[in-house]
Design a protein around this motif. Structure first.
Motif, PDB file in Angstrom:
ATOM      1  N   GLN A 145      37.463  29.677  29.279  1.00 51.25           N
ATOM      2  CA  GLN A 145      38.904  29.903  29.355  1.00 51.25           C
ATOM      3  C   GLN A 145      39.174  31.394  29.591  1.00 51.25           C
ATOM      4  OE1 GLN A 145      40.401  28.302  25.623  1.00 51.25           O
ATOM      5  NE2 GLN A 145      40.435  26.221  26.436  1.00 51.25           N
ATOM      6  N   ASN A 149      34.156  24.949  36.833  1.00 46.84           N
ATOM      7  CA  ASN A 149      35.608  24.984  36.636  1.00 46.84           C
ATOM      8  C   ASN A 149      36.304  25.284  37.967  1.00 46.84           C
ATOM      9  OD1 ASN A 149      35.953  25.018  33.433  1.00 46.84           O
ATOM     10  ND2 ASN A 149      34.188  26.287  33.961  1.00 46.84           N
ATOM     11  N   ALA A 201      39.523  27.466  37.931  1.00 42.95           N
ATOM     12  CA  ALA A 201      39.267  28.899  37.754  1.00 42.95           C
ATOM     13  C   ALA A 201      38.765  29.515  39.054  1.00 42.95           C
ATOM     14  CB  ALA A 201      38.255  29.115  36.640  1.00 42.95           C
ATOM     15  N   CYS A 257      37.293  36.556  33.964  1.00 40.69           N
ATOM     16  CA  CYS A 257      36.169  35.628  34.189  1.00 40.69           C
ATOM     17  C   CYS A 257      34.853  36.247  33.720  1.00 40.69           C
ATOM     18  CB  CYS A 257      36.080  35.261  35.667  1.00 40.69           C
ATOM     19  SG  CYS A 257      37.363  34.128  36.245  1.00 40.69           S
ATOM     20  N   TYR A 294      42.182  38.726  36.818  1.00 38.98           N
ATOM     21  CA  TYR A 294      41.533  37.430  36.597  1.00 38.98           C
ATOM     22  C   TYR A 294      40.021  37.531  36.771  1.00 38.98           C
ATOM     23  CZ  TYR A 294      41.165  32.392  36.150  1.00 38.98           C
ATOM     24  OH  TYR A 294      40.844  31.127  35.688  1.00 38.98           O
TER      25      TYR A 294
END
Length: 421
Positions: A335, A244, A247, A274, A270
């Motif tokens: 996500q 990703n 990300a 993750c 974040y």
């Protein structure tokens, strides 16, 4: 009623029953249902009041202050880790680098230094036997996996036969390592005042008269919670970031500036998201099992009830909850945003009883703070220095290796690391 029926009932009943099971009525099933082995004082394996006593002994050694005290050691190891990846990438075959092997080298070096104050030589051409022994511990045979699967369904088997988690030669090896580490610490004044786990355990030994076997048993907790689990979560997080790119970009922006202090490392939403999302997709503990010690009746919202009695085993299917579309939209997709605070954060899913990344209740992972610090520190350095890409050898789905007792991507995690500097 057998454990399979109980597991299915829990899966289809109100999620609140999980809180009833793991937290509110913990005394009804405070045993893991694992027969004691030679490492009889490892809190991971203990039951009942003895477990409470042993866990209470090690918990102060894993405090935030002690994790912070060895943070500078972790930072130094992270820099060595980056150099090691660069070296390995230069020599890498077309199949890429094995992220699990890389991560295990890192976690072994961190735990060896931060816990025992010794180097495992993980990043050298001649690592100590510790690295190879760690790999051996978790490369269980099919017989071990089959026995424990069977024993989960028919717990009475354990009364007549038990396959040990640690083989005798592994126990002897770590007993010897622990004895040498203790002797070195007592002889080396430089580390006598370091606020690490070993110094805490030595203080505890003097206070309670613990022998070396007891100290080794406590330290073996880090073998399960430190070496392997941290390596698995790190390698799977790298996998998800490689798959990703957006990300990966967002995380790089979050960690871009300067060397982070311990407090700053704890304030990266974040990065936290993750890691939580990786734990959701690949939870190290595929299921939680508890031996019933007191009679209890589950009742769901429709009034359907099921009663369990002492001697039965109740299984909570962690992996199934983590991949249930009723609670996680598009469960196979990575996500991290679902775990950000404005979306409810981790608390939202814990309150629903559908997130078990570190376990839950009184038996939640005691080394969680330590593991998170090591994970975050490594990810910050790697994302800053590399563009991570999946090697074509790595599968594109999330299929699990059915021969391994923790959630692991089938076929291995093979990545390419493109240096950014």
């Amino acid at each position: 009623m057998g454990p399979i029926t109980v597991a299915l009932f829990i899966l289809t009943a109100l999620i609140g029953l999980i809180y009833i099971f793991l937290i509110w009525n913990f005394n009804h099933w405070n045993k893991r249902g694992i027969k004691k082995q030679t490492m009889a004082n490892n809190p991971f394996l203990l039951m009942g009041d003895i477990w409470k006593e042993r866990r209470a002994e090690i918990t102060p050694g894993l405090s935030t202050n002690r994790v912070q005290a060895v943070y500078s050691v972790t930072q130094n190891i992270c820099k060595q880790f980056v150099d090691y990846i660069k070296k390995q990438q230069r020599m890498a075959p077309s199949g890429g680098l094995n992220a699990k092997t890389l991560s295990l080298c890192y976690s072994t070096e961190v735990v060896a230094d931060c816990v025992l104050g010794i180097s495992s030589g993980s990043f050298s051409d001649n690592p100590t036997p510790l690295v190879g022994m760690i790999k051996r511990v978790f490369e269980h045979s099919f017989g071990f996996i089959f026995f424990n699967t069977l024993a989960s369904l028919f717990p009475l088997i354990r009364k007549f036969y038990c396959v040990p988690f640690f083989t005798k030669d592994v126990e002897n090896f770590f007993f010897d390592i622990m004895q040498k580490a203790i002797n070195l610490r007592r002889e080396n004044n430089e580390h006598r005042n370091r606020a690490d786990f070993l110094n805490y355990m030595l203080q505890l030994q003097e206070k309670k008269g613990l022998d070396t076997m007891m100290l080794t048993s406590h330290t073996m907790t880090f073998l399960t919670d430190g070496f392997e689990t941290t390596a698995l979560v790190l390698s799977h997080t790298l996998l998800q970031l490689a798959r990703n790119p957006e990300a990966q970009r967002l995380l790089r922006e979050e960690v871009a500036t300067g060397e982070l202090s311990f407090d700053q490392l704890s304030e990266l939403p974040y990065l936290d998201a993750c890691i939580s999302e990786t734990l959701r997709i690949f939870p190290p503990g595929l299921a939680a099992r508890r031996l019933v010690t007191e009679p209890f009746k589950f009742v769901n919202k429709n009034g359907v009830s099921v009663e369990v009695v002492p001697g039965e085993v109740v299984i909570v299917p962690n992996y199934a909850f983590h991949h249930d579309p009723n609670y996680y939209e598009h469960p196979e997709k990575f996500q991290p945003e679902r775990f950000l605070e404005h979306n409810g954060g981790v608390r939202k899913y814990r309150d629903q009883g559908v997130f078990f990344g570190w376990g839950d209740g009184p038996r939640v992972c005691p080394g969680m703070r330590f593991a998170l610090t090591q994970l975050k520190a490594a990810l910050v350095e790697i994302v800053r220095h590399f563009n991570i890409k999946p090697n074509p050898q790595t599968r594109t789905d999330n299929a699990l290796d059915e021969t391994y007792f923790m959630a692991t991507l089938k076929g291995g995690i093979w990545l390419d690391f493109e240096a950014r500097d």
